[in-house]
Design a protein around this motif. Structure first.
Motif, PDB file in Angstrom:
ATOM      1  N   ARG A 153      30.901 -97.520  -7.073  1.00  0.00           N
ATOM      2  CA  ARG A 153      29.509 -97.162  -7.403  1.00  0.00           C
ATOM      3  C   ARG A 153      29.441 -96.682  -8.854  1.00  0.00           C
ATOM      4  O   ARG A 153      30.383 -96.032  -9.316  1.00  0.00           O
ATOM      5  CB  ARG A 153      29.009 -96.021  -6.484  1.00  0.00           C
ATOM      6  CG  ARG A 153      28.738 -96.432  -5.087  1.00  0.00           C
ATOM      7  CD  ARG A 153      28.007 -95.334  -4.307  1.00  0.00           C
ATOM      8  NE  ARG A 153      28.863 -94.182  -4.053  1.00  0.00           N
ATOM      9  CZ  ARG A 153      28.514 -92.908  -4.309  1.00  0.00           C
ATOM     10  NH1 ARG A 153      27.361 -92.618  -4.849  1.00  0.00           N
ATOM     11  NH2 ARG A 153      29.344 -91.934  -4.039  1.00  0.00           N
ATOM     12  N   PRO A 154      28.371 -96.961  -9.560  1.00  0.00           N
ATOM     13  CA  PRO A 154      27.269 -97.863  -9.234  1.00  0.00           C
ATOM     14  C   PRO A 154      27.772 -99.306  -9.085  1.00  0.00           C
ATOM     15  O   PRO A 154      28.769 -99.687  -9.697  1.00  0.00           O
ATOM     16  CB  PRO A 154      26.333 -97.746 -10.447  1.00  0.00           C
ATOM     17  CG  PRO A 154      26.733 -96.476 -11.131  1.00  0.00           C
ATOM     18  CD  PRO A 154      28.202 -96.320 -10.870  1.00  0.00           C
ATOM     19  N   GLU A 155      27.071-100.080  -8.295  1.00  0.00           N
ATOM     20  CA  GLU A 155      27.471-101.448  -8.041  1.00  0.00           C
ATOM     21  C   GLU A 155      27.438-102.273  -9.335  1.00  0.00           C
ATOM     22  O   GLU A 155      26.491-102.183 -10.110  1.00  0.00           O
ATOM     23  CB  GLU A 155      26.528-102.068  -7.003  1.00  0.00           C
ATOM     24  CG  GLU A 155      26.997-103.403  -6.484  1.00  0.00           C
ATOM     25  CD  GLU A 155      26.112-103.934  -5.369  1.00  0.00           C
ATOM     26  OE1 GLU A 155      26.216-105.124  -5.076  1.00  0.00           O
ATOM     27  OE2 GLU A 155      25.317-103.159  -4.815  1.00  0.00           O
ATOM     28  N   ASP A 156      28.475-103.047  -9.547  1.00  0.00           N
ATOM     29  CA  ASP A 156      28.594-103.928 -10.734  1.00  0.00           C
ATOM     30  C   ASP A 156      28.437-103.169 -12.053  1.00  0.00           C
ATOM     31  O   ASP A 156      27.940-103.714 -13.040  1.00  0.00           O
ATOM     32  CB  ASP A 156      27.552-105.059 -10.674  1.00  0.00           C
ATOM     33  CG  ASP A 156      27.742-105.947  -9.457  1.00  0.00           C
ATOM     34  OD1 ASP A 156      28.897-106.202  -9.082  1.00  0.00           O
ATOM     35  OD2 ASP A 156      26.724-106.388  -8.887  1.00  0.00           O
ATOM     36  N   VAL A 157      28.881-101.919 -12.088  1.00  0.00           N
ATOM     37  CA  VAL A 157      28.712-101.098 -13.295  1.00  0.00           C
ATOM     38  C   VAL A 157      29.549-101.613 -14.470  1.00  0.00           C
ATOM     39  O   VAL A 157      29.152-101.474 -15.627  1.00  0.00           O
ATOM     40  CB  VAL A 157      29.014 -99.616 -13.004  1.00  0.00           C
ATOM     41  CG1 VAL A 157      30.512 -99.403 -12.743  1.00  0.00           C
ATOM     42  CG2 VAL A 157      28.551 -98.733 -14.146  1.00  0.00           C
ATOM     43  N   VAL A 158      30.685-102.242 -14.179  1.00  0.00           N
ATOM     44  CA  VAL A 158      31.524-102.754 -15.266  1.00  0.00           C
ATOM     45  C   VAL A 158      30.799-103.887 -15.992  1.00  0.00           C
ATOM     46  O   VAL A 158      30.705-103.896 -17.219  1.00  0.00           O
ATOM     47  CB  VAL A 158      32.897-103.235 -14.739  1.00  0.00           C
ATOM     48  CG1 VAL A 158      33.737-103.810 -15.878  1.00  0.00           C
ATOM     49  CG2 VAL A 158      33.651-102.091 -14.075  1.00  0.00           C
ATOM     50  N   GLU A 159      30.257-104.835 -15.214  1.00  0.00           N
ATOM     51  CA  GLU A 159      29.506-105.940 -15.813  1.00  0.00           C
ATOM     52  C   GLU A 159      28.271-105.430 -16.542  1.00  0.00           C
ATOM     53  O   GLU A 159      27.919-105.916 -17.620  1.00  0.00           O
ATOM     54  CB  GLU A 159      29.088-106.950 -14.739  1.00  0.00           C
ATOM     55  CG  GLU A 159      30.249-107.680 -14.081  1.00  0.00           C
ATOM     56  CD  GLU A 159      30.722-107.005 -12.801  1.00  0.00           C
ATOM     57  OE1 GLU A 159      30.705-105.749 -12.735  1.00  0.00           O
ATOM     58  OE2 GLU A 159      31.139-107.727 -11.882  1.00  0.00           O
ATOM     59  N   PHE A 160      27.623-104.430 -15.937  1.00  0.00           N
ATOM     60  CA  PHE A 160      26.413-103.824 -16.505  1.00  0.00           C
ATOM     61  C   PHE A 160      26.714-103.234 -17.885  1.00  0.00           C
ATOM     62  O   PHE A 160      26.049-103.544 -18.876  1.00  0.00           O
ATOM     63  CB  PHE A 160      25.913-102.748 -15.536  1.00  0.00           C
ATOM     64  CG  PHE A 160      24.659-102.034 -15.956  1.00  0.00           C
ATOM     65  CD1 PHE A 160      23.420-102.604 -15.753  1.00  0.00           C
ATOM     66  CD2 PHE A 160      24.730-100.777 -16.538  1.00  0.00           C
ATOM     67  CE1 PHE A 160      22.255-101.938 -16.128  1.00  0.00           C
ATOM     68  CE2 PHE A 160      23.579-100.102 -16.920  1.00  0.00           C
ATOM     69  CZ  PHE A 160      22.336-100.682 -16.707  1.00  0.00           C
ATOM     70  N   ASN A 161      27.744-102.384 -17.944  1.00  0.00           N
ATOM     71  CA  ASN A 161      28.124-101.758 -19.218  1.00  0.00           C
ATOM     72  C   ASN A 161      28.641-102.781 -20.218  1.00  0.00           C
ATOM     73  O   ASN A 161      28.330-102.702 -21.413  1.00  0.00           O
ATOM     74  CB  ASN A 161      29.183-100.678 -18.988  1.00  0.00           C
ATOM     75  CG  ASN A 161      28.582 -99.336 -18.648  1.00  0.00           C
ATOM     76  OD1 ASN A 161      27.492 -99.261 -18.087  1.00  0.00           O
ATOM     77  ND2 ASN A 161      29.281 -98.276 -18.977  1.00  0.00           N
ATOM     78  N   LEU A 162      29.429-103.722 -19.729  1.00  0.00           N
ATOM     79  CA  LEU A 162      30.007-104.738 -20.605  1.00  0.00           C
ATOM     80  C   LEU A 162      28.912-105.554 -21.303  1.00  0.00           C
ATOM     81  O   LEU A 162      28.944-105.756 -22.515  1.00  0.00           O
ATOM     82  CB  LEU A 162      30.921-105.664 -19.797  1.00  0.00           C
ATOM     83  CG  LEU A 162      31.643-106.774 -20.558  1.00  0.00           C
ATOM     84  CD1 LEU A 162      32.536-106.194 -21.639  1.00  0.00           C
ATOM     85  CD2 LEU A 162      32.459-107.632 -19.600  1.00  0.00           C
ATOM     86  N   GLY A 163      27.920-105.978 -20.529  1.00  0.00           N
ATOM     87  CA  GLY A 163      26.823-106.774 -21.089  1.00  0.00           C
ATOM     88  C   GLY A 163      26.010-106.012 -22.115  1.00  0.00           C
ATOM     89  O   GLY A 163      25.739-106.512 -23.215  1.00  0.00           O
ATOM     90  N   LEU A 164      25.643-104.768 -21.793  1.00  0.00           N
ATOM     91  CA  LEU A 164      24.768-103.989 -22.678  1.00  0.00           C
ATOM     92  C   LEU A 164      25.512-103.447 -23.898  1.00  0.00           C
ATOM     93  O   LEU A 164      24.977-103.472 -25.018  1.00  0.00           O
ATOM     94  CB  LEU A 164      24.100-102.862 -21.895  1.00  0.00           C
ATOM     95  CG  LEU A 164      23.067-103.345 -20.871  1.00  0.00           C
ATOM     96  CD1 LEU A 164      22.627-102.203 -19.958  1.00  0.00           C
ATOM     97  CD2 LEU A 164      21.859-103.953 -21.557  1.00  0.00           C
ATOM     98  N   PHE A 165      26.727-102.959 -23.703  1.00  0.00           N
ATOM     99  CA  PHE A 165      27.498-102.472 -24.857  1.00  0.00           C
ATOM    100  C   PHE A 165      27.863-103.624 -25.798  1.00  0.00           C
ATOM    101  O   PHE A 165      27.900-103.451 -27.018  1.00  0.00           O
ATOM    102  CB  PHE A 165      28.757-101.733 -24.409  1.00  0.00           C
ATOM    103  CG  PHE A 165      28.549-100.276 -24.126  1.00  0.00           C
ATOM    104  CD1 PHE A 165      27.948 -99.451 -25.063  1.00  0.00           C
ATOM    105  CD2 PHE A 165      28.958 -99.711 -22.931  1.00  0.00           C
ATOM    106  CE1 PHE A 165      27.757 -98.089 -24.824  1.00  0.00           C
ATOM    107  CE2 PHE A 165      28.774 -98.359 -22.670  1.00  0.00           C
ATOM    108  CZ  PHE A 165      28.168 -97.548 -23.615  1.00  0.00           C
ATOM    109  N   SER A 166      28.138-104.807 -25.232  1.00  0.00           N
ATOM    110  CA  SER A 166      28.426-105.976 -26.068  1.00  0.00           C
ATOM    111  C   SER A 166      27.203-106.366 -26.889  1.00  0.00           C
ATOM    112  O   SER A 166      27.317-106.718 -28.068  1.00  0.00           O
ATOM    113  CB  SER A 166      28.868-107.161 -25.199  1.00  0.00           C
ATOM    114  OG  SER A 166      30.084-106.881 -24.555  1.00  0.00           O
TER     115      SER A 166
END
Length: 199
Positions: A153-166
């Motif tokens: 949790r949060p669900e898919d937080v790695v992809e979420f952070n990766l996309g926005l920080f990138s």
């Protein structure tokens, strides 16, 4: 291309990039697009990735770039700032944009390197807990999707952070280049004029 026209070419993308940076930073406060994590974080329970709170996208890539963009745009508008003095001032404003872009770039790079704060567990730490599981991975988690499953949790937080920080990283890099171009353009405009007919 005259220096006044070049200023417009620089200013318009800066508006878009500054807005994009602000939006990305704000969205990062709501992992899984859920407001409950931000609410819990305000109550003293860490739930939001620390680098998000640095506000690199809002302060650095946003406000500190938006203010120079406005002045740079005015130097191309043939009005009060479209003269040698205005171009000279645009060098200082562009330098402010450079500082803002570097701050945003640094915060985003750090966010990518450390990874998200999440409720996680793995074979070595079987008891789920809130923390930053990839902080000591030197960014190796980015290429190992199996590690992403550690975060529950949060669900898919790695992809979420990766996309926005990138996105913040790319936006800040472009802002940095544009502001550096404007510093050079401002120097030429200060020496040679803006081609606007009003010096």
């Amino acid at each position: 291309m005259c220096t006044g026209a070049c200023s417009k070419v620089v200013a318009v993308p800066l508006y878009v990039l500054a807005l994009l940076s602000i939006i990305c930073n704000i969205v990062l406060f709501f992992p899984d697009l859920d407001t409950s994590y931000a609410a819990e974080d305000r109550e003293g329970k860490p739930r939001i990735t620390e680098e998000v709170k640095y506000m690199g996208g809002v302060i650095g890539g946003g406000i500190m770039v938006l203010v120079p963009a406005i002045h740079i745009h005015l130097t191309s508008a043939g009005k009060c700032c479209a003269n040698r003095c205005g171009m000279f001032l645009s060098i200082g404003f562009a330098a402010m944009g450079v500082v803002g872009a570097i701050y945003s770039l640094s915060a985003a790079a750090l966010g990518l390197a450390n990874g998200p704060l999440c409720f996680w567990s793995n074979s070595e730490n079987p008891t789920p807990q809130w923390g930053v599981p990839f902080a000591n991975s030197s960014g190796s988690y980015l290429s190992d999707k199996n590690m992403w499953k550690w975060c529950q949790r949060p669900e898919d937080v790695v992809e979420f952070n990766l996309g926005l920080f990138s996105t913040l990283l790319v936006a800040a890099s472009i802002e940095l280049v544009l502001c550096l171009i404007q510093m050079i353009n401002g120097l030429f405009g200060c020496i040679c004029g803006t081609c606007s007919g009003k010096e």
